[in-house]
Enzyme design. Structure first.
Site, PDB file in Angstrom:
ATOM      1  CB  CYS A  78      -0.991  -0.043   1.156  1.00  0.00           C
ATOM      2  SG  CYS A  78      -2.381   1.049   0.864  1.00  0.00           S
ATOM      3  CG  HIS A 169      -2.905  -3.226   4.261  1.00  0.00           C
ATOM      4  ND1 HIS A 169      -1.838  -2.558   4.810  1.00  0.00           N
ATOM      5  CD2 HIS A 169      -3.642  -2.298   3.604  1.00  0.00           C
ATOM      6  CE1 HIS A 169      -1.925  -1.275   4.512  1.00  0.00           C
ATOM      7  NE2 HIS A 169      -3.005  -1.087   3.780  1.00  0.00           N
ATOM      8  CD  GLU A 171       0.138  -5.197   6.258  1.00  0.00           C
ATOM      9  OE1 GLU A 171       0.076  -5.861   5.207  1.00  0.00           O
ATOM     10  OE2 GLU A 171      -0.076  -3.967   6.298  1.00  0.00           O
TER      11      GLU A 171
HETATM   12  N1  GLN Z   1      -3.592   6.445   1.664  1.00  0.00           N
HETATM   13  C1  GLN Z   1      -2.249   6.151   2.064  1.00  0.00           C
HETATM   14  C2  GLN Z   1      -1.249   6.983   1.265  1.00  0.00           C
HETATM   15  O1  GLN Z   1      -1.614   7.586   0.327  1.00  0.00           O
HETATM   16  C3  GLN Z   1      -1.946   4.674   1.904  1.00  0.00           C
HETATM   17  C4  GLN Z   1      -2.876   3.874   2.767  1.00  0.00           C
HETATM   18  C5  GLN Z   1      -2.302   2.609   3.296  1.00  0.00           C
HETATM   19  O2  GLN Z   1      -1.096   2.357   3.288  1.00  0.00           O
HETATM   20  N2  GLN Z   1      -3.172   1.780   3.801  1.00  0.00           N
HETATM   21  O3  GLN Z   1      -0.109   7.025   1.579  1.00  0.00           O
END
Ligand code: GLN
Length: 191
Positions: A78, A169, A171
């Protein structure tokens, strides 16, 4: 085998727990020296702007790139995927720029900003429960970035040589298969 988890901000503790379940030794990475004895690095989810800023301030960004060029595999989840991208649409945030993708932050919109769905991942026998939290969308990719899973015709998991990314995710689940896949990538490189 020691594997690092970038521990500046975000869901690093959950990755540490996953690595322990995989019987490898996690190392929390907060400064450049912490990268010295690890065989791979996980960049967790969180806020990519915050992680990027802290990475730059501590000079970790330069050292991560240097280690990557020497062969250290990296897995970004992410925010970690955003930090690895060559291009973050409409943003000028500090990042590593190693993965040949263009990514846009927070692209699933408010209504569905967090959701989960079971997806097939190439090479995996059974679907994986993918948890998306204010996830980015990968708009385009080039030169060696291969799709491992997609959702609504957009890649959500990709691999390019020694880099693995997912916009969801693993994890936050009990499923260690993606972490095992990353460990296999590290072992292959070490052969
Ligand atoms: N919205 C976050 C970003 O732009 C990422 C979200 C996440 O890692 N769950 O950095």
């Amino acid at each position: 085998m020691k594997i690092g988890v970038l521990a500046l901000q975000g869901s690093f503790r959950e990755h540490v727990t996953m690595l322990k379940k995989c019987n490898v030794e996690p190392v929390e990475v907060r400064k450049p020296e912490d990268l010295d004895n690890i065989y791979g690095l996980i960049i967790p989810g969180g806020e990519s702007t915050a992680i990027g800023k802290l990475m730059r301030e501590s000079d970790l960004d330069r050292e991560i790139i240097r280690k990557y060029e020497l062969g250290m595999p990296i897995y970004g989840t992410c925010a970690g995927a955003i930090l690895l991208a060559k291009d973050v649409v409409g943003e000028k945030q500090p990042n590593l720029g190693l993965m040949n993708i263009s990514i846009k932050r927070n692209e699933y919109g408010r209504q569905v900003d967090s959701f989960e769905t079971n997806l097939n991942i190439s090479g995996f026998e059974k679907p994986f429960k993918c948890i998306f939290i204010r996830a980015p969308v990968i708009n385009s990719f080039y030169n060696g970035a291969k799709i491992m899973a997609e959702f609504k015709n957009k890649p959500v998991m990709m691999q390019q040589d020694n880099i693995l990314i997912s916009t969801f995710h693993p994890e936050l689940t009990d499923d260690i298969r993606i972490h095992k896949h990353f460990i296999d990538m590290i072992k292959k490189g070490a052969e």
